[in-house]
Design an enzyme around this catalytic site. Structure first.
Site, PDB file in Angstrom:
ATOM      1  N   ASP A   1      14.295  68.858  55.354  1.00  0.00           N
ATOM      2  CA  ASP A   1      14.096  68.363  53.986  1.00  0.00           C
ATOM      3  C   ASP A   1      14.160  66.844  53.899  1.00  0.00           C
ATOM      4  O   ASP A   1      14.118  66.277  52.811  1.00  0.00           O
ATOM      5  CB  ASP A   1      15.165  68.954  53.048  1.00  0.00           C
TER       6      ASP A   1
ATOM      7  N   ARG B   1      21.576  70.042  54.209  1.00  0.00           N
ATOM      8  CA  ARG B   1      21.049  68.684  54.055  1.00  0.00           C
ATOM      9  C   ARG B   1      22.098  67.605  54.335  1.00  0.00           C
ATOM     10  O   ARG B   1      21.772  66.399  54.294  1.00  0.00           O
ATOM     11  CB  ARG B   1      20.459  68.485  52.647  1.00  0.00           C
TER      12      ARG B   1
ATOM     13  N   ARG C   1      22.755  70.328  41.168  1.00  0.00           N
ATOM     14  CA  ARG C   1      23.018  69.568  42.389  1.00  0.00           C
ATOM     15  C   ARG C   1      24.079  68.489  42.140  1.00  0.00           C
ATOM     16  O   ARG C   1      25.222  68.650  42.518  1.00  0.00           O
ATOM     17  CB  ARG C   1      21.725  68.944  42.911  1.00  0.00           C
TER      18      ARG C   1
ATOM     19  N   HIS D   1      16.496  69.520  39.924  1.00  0.00           N
ATOM     20  CA  HIS D   1      16.774  68.078  39.986  1.00  0.00           C
ATOM     21  C   HIS D   1      16.158  67.444  38.743  1.00  0.00           C
ATOM     22  O   HIS D   1      15.083  67.872  38.295  1.00  0.00           O
ATOM     23  CB  HIS D   1      16.083  67.435  41.199  1.00  0.00           C
TER      24      HIS D   1
ATOM     25  N   CYS E   1       9.863  63.085  44.747  1.00  0.00           N
ATOM     26  CA  CYS E   1      10.827  63.539  45.753  1.00  0.00           C
ATOM     27  C   CYS E   1      10.599  62.857  47.096  1.00  0.00           C
ATOM     28  O   CYS E   1      11.545  62.626  47.850  1.00  0.00           O
ATOM     29  CB  CYS E   1      10.722  65.040  45.944  1.00  0.00           C
TER      30      CYS E   1
HETATM   31  N1  ARG Z   1      14.074  71.374  49.531  1.00  0.00           N
HETATM   32  C1  ARG Z   1      14.664  70.247  48.892  1.00  0.00           C
HETATM   33  C2  ARG Z   1      15.943  70.649  48.201  1.00  0.00           C
HETATM   34  O1  ARG Z   1      15.978  71.718  47.629  1.00  0.00           O
HETATM   35  C3  ARG Z   1      13.713  69.630  47.919  1.00  0.00           C
HETATM   36  C4  ARG Z   1      14.187  68.349  47.314  1.00  0.00           C
HETATM   37  C5  ARG Z   1      13.232  67.784  46.323  1.00  0.00           C
HETATM   38  N2  ARG Z   1      13.580  66.470  45.947  1.00  0.00           N
HETATM   39  C6  ARG Z   1      13.655  66.007  44.696  1.00  0.00           C
HETATM   40  N3  ARG Z   1      13.881  64.747  44.527  1.00  0.00           N
HETATM   41  N4  ARG Z   1      13.580  66.810  43.654  1.00  0.00           N
HETATM   42  O2  ARG Z   1      16.927  69.953  48.221  1.00  0.00           O
END
Ligand code: ARG
Length: 256
Positions: A57, A82, A127, A156, A250
């Site tokens: 990612d 991550r 998040r 997000h 992103c």
């Molecule tokens: N697969 C990543 C996650 O779920 C995607 C992140 C996307 N980034 C963003 N800035 N919305 O963390």
């Protein structure tokens, strides 16, 4: 920006990710390169961060942190998958001469922290931890407006809200809790409100220089709204990166 060299959907930490749906790494790389070329053509400088094997990612560079006013905040990720990205982004920040600052609570960088003029709009609910917002406000010396996200597809802030210039935003209201919607309406009475069709291709996941708005090409309704409001939409196809739950913004960590 970080190239999608090791991009894959190997785990699912948001509803867009389906580990059974194959990802074509070559297509992802070509789409990412087209985005980079778009920025260069618009006259922006693009730094490329070294991708790390095992961190699929990492292409979503926006999540690496938040840089403004000589302060570089490095991300603290919600998910273990991550976590290793923090060190990689901190190293990149150090290479630019910053002394990266961490937060005690989870913050996923510009995924949830978007600067509009002198204010930071900050998402929480999926998040970034709401308690990180005050840490961030103190570190940057900037007011932070906390906004609750309620729909897991829009996990997000940058999936539900796009910053167009120092006082203009675009939003998808159903992604927000009632009080966040009220706050946004009070702060941005002229916000562009996008429809579901555009929101569901991550149409709000944009990067704007105040005139050109680089957006996912599938968000055609939003592109027309932007044109009507005097902006110049520049569509790019990032369909392969949408499989990981991200698009233009992103893939882009902006340095203010
Ligand atoms: N697969 C990543 C996650 O779920 C995607 C992140 C996307 N980034 C963003 N800035 N919305 O963390």
């Amino acid at each position: 920006m970080t190239p999608p060299t090791y991009f894959a959907v190997e785990y699912a930490i948001n509803p867009w990710m389906d580990v059974d749906r194959p990802v074509d790494a070559r297509v992802a790389q070509a789409q990412w390169e087209a985005l980079r070329q778009t920025y260069l053509r618009l006259g922006h400088r693009v730094d490329v961060v070294e991708p790390v094997p095992g961190l699929p990612d990492m292409v979503y560079a926006a999540n690496g942190g938040f840089i403004a006013r000589d302060i570089a905040l490095v991300a603290r990720f919600r998910f273990a998958e991550r976590a290793g990205e923090s060190a990689a982004y901190a190293e990149w920040m150090s290479s630019l001469g910053y002394r990266p600052v961490s937060t005690r609570h989870v913050n996923e960088g510009q995924g949830d922290l978007l600067m509009v003029g002198d204010t930071v709009l900050a998402g929480y609910g999926f998040r970034t931890d709401r308690r990180a917002h005050s840490e961030i406000s103190a570190a940057l010396g900037m007011p932070v407006v906390s906004l609750e996200l309620v729909d897991p597809r829009f996990y997000h802030l940058d999936t539900a809200l796009g910053v167009l210039d120092d006082h203009t935003i675009a939003i998808y209201p159903p992604a927000f809790g009632a009080s966040a919607r009220d706050q946004l309406r009070a702060l941005f009475p002229d916000a562009i409100v996008v429809g579901s069709a555009d929101a569901y291709v991550l149409g709000l996941n944009v990067v704007s220089d105040g005139l050109h708005v680089v957006l996912p090409s599938a968000a055609t309704g939003f592109a027309a709204q932007l044109r009507a409001a005097g902006f110049e939409p520049v569509g790019v196809d990032l369909s392969e990166l949408l499989k990981g739950g991200g698009s233009v913004k992103c893939c882009t960590l902006e340095v203010f």
